[in-house]
Design a protein around this motif. Structure first.
Motif, PDB file in Angstrom:
ATOM      1  N   GLY A   1      71.573 -23.256  48.631  1.00  0.00           N
ATOM      2  CA  GLY A   1      70.558 -22.469  47.962  1.00  0.00           C
ATOM      3  C   GLY A   1      70.705 -20.967  48.093  1.00  0.00           C
ATOM      4  N   GLN A   2      71.730 -20.482  48.805  1.00  0.00           N
ATOM      5  CA  GLN A   2      71.965 -19.043  48.874  1.00  0.00           C
ATOM      6  C   GLN A   2      72.757 -18.614  47.650  1.00  0.00           C
ATOM      7  N   LEU A   3      72.269 -17.591  46.980  1.00  0.00           N
ATOM      8  CA  LEU A   3      72.950 -17.089  45.793  1.00  0.00           C
ATOM      9  C   LEU A   3      74.245 -16.381  46.173  1.00  0.00           C
ATOM     10  N   VAL A   4      75.205 -16.381  45.260  1.00  0.00           N
ATOM     11  CA  VAL A   4      76.475 -15.698  45.497  1.00  0.00           C
ATOM     12  C   VAL A   4      76.228 -14.202  45.656  1.00  0.00           C
ATOM     13  N   THR A   5      77.102 -13.562  46.415  1.00  0.00           N
ATOM     14  CA  THR A   5      76.953 -12.124  46.650  1.00  0.00           C
ATOM     15  C   THR A   5      78.154 -11.316  46.178  1.00  0.00           C
ATOM     16  N   ASP A   6      79.230 -11.995  45.809  1.00  0.00           N
ATOM     17  CA  ASP A   6      80.367 -11.256  45.257  1.00  0.00           C
ATOM     18  C   ASP A   6      81.126 -12.114  44.255  1.00  0.00           C
ATOM     19  N   TYR A   7      81.950 -11.429  43.487  1.00  0.00           N
ATOM     20  CA  TYR A   7      82.675 -12.079  42.390  1.00  0.00           C
ATOM     21  C   TYR A   7      83.658 -13.137  42.897  1.00  0.00           C
ATOM     22  N   ASN A   8      84.200 -12.942  44.080  1.00  0.00           N
ATOM     23  CA  ASN A   8      85.100 -13.959  44.644  1.00  0.00           C
ATOM     24  C   ASN A   8      84.379 -15.279  44.865  1.00  0.00           C
ATOM     25  N   ASP A   9      83.108 -15.223  45.289  1.00  0.00           N
ATOM     26  CA  ASP A   9      82.299 -16.448  45.415  1.00  0.00           C
ATOM     27  C   ASP A   9      82.234 -17.173  44.073  1.00  0.00           C
ATOM     28  N   VAL A  10      82.012 -16.402  43.026  1.00  0.00           N
ATOM     29  CA  VAL A  10      81.895 -16.972  41.675  1.00  0.00           C
ATOM     30  C   VAL A  10      83.209 -17.642  41.272  1.00  0.00           C
ATOM     31  N   MET A  11      84.319 -16.935  41.463  1.00  0.00           N
ATOM     32  CA  MET A  11      85.620 -17.501  41.085  1.00  0.00           C
ATOM     33  C   MET A  11      85.936 -18.758  41.896  1.00  0.00           C
ATOM     34  N   ASN A  12      85.632 -18.739  43.196  1.00  0.00           N
ATOM     35  CA  ASN A  12      85.866 -19.930  44.023  1.00  0.00           C
ATOM     36  C   ASN A  12      85.019 -21.100  43.549  1.00  0.00           C
ATOM     37  N   ASN A  13      83.770 -20.839  43.208  1.00  0.00           N
ATOM     38  CA  ASN A  13      82.894 -21.902  42.703  1.00  0.00           C
ATOM     39  C   ASN A  13      83.384 -22.442  41.366  1.00  0.00           C
ATOM     40  N   MET A  14      83.888 -21.553  40.524  1.00  0.00           N
ATOM     41  CA  MET A  14      84.383 -21.998  39.226  1.00  0.00           C
ATOM     42  C   MET A  14      85.604 -22.906  39.403  1.00  0.00           C
ATOM     43  N   LYS A  15      86.478 -22.535  40.313  1.00  0.00           N
ATOM     44  CA  LYS A  15      87.639 -23.390  40.594  1.00  0.00           C
ATOM     45  C   LYS A  15      87.182 -24.735  41.161  1.00  0.00           C
ATOM     46  N   GLN A  16      86.180 -24.702  42.047  1.00  0.00           N
ATOM     47  CA  GLN A  16      85.658 -25.938  42.640  1.00  0.00           C
ATOM     48  C   GLN A  16      85.007 -26.819  41.572  1.00  0.00           C
ATOM     49  N   PHE A  17      84.252 -26.206  40.670  1.00  0.00           N
ATOM     50  CA  PHE A  17      83.626 -26.974  39.586  1.00  0.00           C
ATOM     51  C   PHE A  17      84.689 -27.715  38.781  1.00  0.00           C
ATOM     52  N   ASN A  18      85.760 -27.032  38.433  1.00  0.00           N
ATOM     53  CA  ASN A  18      86.805 -27.657  37.624  1.00  0.00           C
ATOM     54  C   ASN A  18      87.535 -28.754  38.396  1.00  0.00           C
ATOM     55  N   ARG A  19      87.685 -28.616  39.706  1.00  0.00           N
ATOM     56  CA  ARG A  19      88.255 -29.700  40.523  1.00  0.00           C
ATOM     57  C   ARG A  19      87.296 -30.889  40.563  1.00  0.00           C
ATOM     58  N   ASP A  20      86.007 -30.595  40.775  1.00  0.00           N
ATOM     59  CA  ASP A  20      85.017 -31.665  40.884  1.00  0.00           C
ATOM     60  C   ASP A  20      84.864 -32.440  39.585  1.00  0.00           C
ATOM     61  N   VAL A  21      84.962 -31.749  38.453  1.00  0.00           N
ATOM     62  CA  VAL A  21      84.861 -32.444  37.159  1.00  0.00           C
ATOM     63  C   VAL A  21      85.977 -33.473  37.026  1.00  0.00           C
ATOM     64  N   LEU A  22      87.148 -33.149  37.540  1.00  0.00           N
ATOM     65  CA  LEU A  22      88.269 -34.092  37.483  1.00  0.00           C
ATOM     66  C   LEU A  22      88.043 -35.312  38.371  1.00  0.00           C
ATOM     67  N   GLU A  23      87.326 -35.122  39.477  1.00  0.00           N
ATOM     68  CA  GLU A  23      87.240 -36.161  40.497  1.00  0.00           C
ATOM     69  C   GLU A  23      85.904 -36.889  40.599  1.00  0.00           C
ATOM     70  N   MET A  24      84.808 -36.268  40.161  1.00  0.00           N
ATOM     71  CA  MET A  24      83.497 -36.822  40.459  1.00  0.00           C
ATOM     72  C   MET A  24      82.735 -37.213  39.202  1.00  0.00           C
ATOM     73  N   LEU A  25      82.438 -38.489  39.102  1.00  0.00           N
ATOM     74  CA  LEU A  25      81.763 -39.038  37.936  1.00  0.00           C
ATOM     75  C   LEU A  25      80.388 -38.411  37.722  1.00  0.00           C
ATOM     76  N   GLU A  26      79.647 -38.160  38.793  1.00  0.00           N
ATOM     77  CA  GLU A  26      78.283 -37.647  38.657  1.00  0.00           C
ATOM     78  C   GLU A  26      78.241 -36.329  37.898  1.00  0.00           C
ATOM     79  N   ILE A  27      79.135 -35.422  38.217  1.00  0.00           N
ATOM     80  CA  ILE A  27      79.129 -34.116  37.561  1.00  0.00           C
ATOM     81  C   ILE A  27      79.607 -34.247  36.113  1.00  0.00           C
ATOM     82  N   LYS A  28      80.519 -35.159  35.841  1.00  0.00           N
ATOM     83  CA  LYS A  28      80.965 -35.388  34.460  1.00  0.00           C
ATOM     84  C   LYS A  28      79.808 -35.836  33.586  1.00  0.00           C
TER      85      LYS A  28
END
Length: 136
Positions: free
Chosen positions: A5-32
């Motif tokens: 629940g803590q909001l991101v504080t820098d752009y690197n957080d955003v980029m890391n989350n975006m990469k994680q989202f794209n990994r999770d979409v490949l692997e996790m049915l719930e997010i798909k």
């Protein structure tokens, strides 16, 4: 779990989350299954990656943590993301191109973006779009 629940504080957080989202979409049915529910999509051209606002707007996000915050209002994450992103004008050439890219990506999962989806790109981004109607 302290960062839930803590909001991101820098752009690197955003980029890391975006990469994680794209990994999770490949692997996790719930997010798909939720791909059609996301309204605010963020696109980083140099990474060629998309991510929805609530997923990329909170620190150290992954699909499991997303389940804990997904009921929160998206305005929280959109506000913090507005520091680095701006919305692409609706019905513009840029919006059409970005929508087509997301549609192609979601087609892999037999999903479609919402018709009222809003797309955001980094503030320092200029999309170079060639004019299809050349003047002779």
């Amino acid at each position: 779990m302290a960062n839930v629940g803590q909001l991101v504080t820098d752009y690197n957080d955003v980029m890391n989350n975006m990469k994680q989202f794209n990994r999770d979409v490949l692997e996790m049915l719930e997010i798909k299954d939720q791909l059609t529910q996301f309204k605010h999509w963020y696109y980083i051209p140099h990474l060629n990656l998309f991510g929805p606002s609530k997923f990329i707007g909170y620190k150290q996000m992954d699909a499991n943590l997303y389940e804990l915050i997904k009921k929160r209002p998206s305005a929280e994450s959109q506000k913090v993301l507005s520091e680095w992103f701006y919305p692409v004008q609706a019905d513009s050439i840029e919006e059409t191109i970005i929508r087509e890219q997301l549609t192609s990506l979601l087609d892999l999962y037999e999903k479609k973006p919402r018709t009222n989806a809003v797309f955001h790109i980094p503030k320092n981004t200029i999309l170079l779009i060639s004019n299809r109607h050349s003047v002779s």
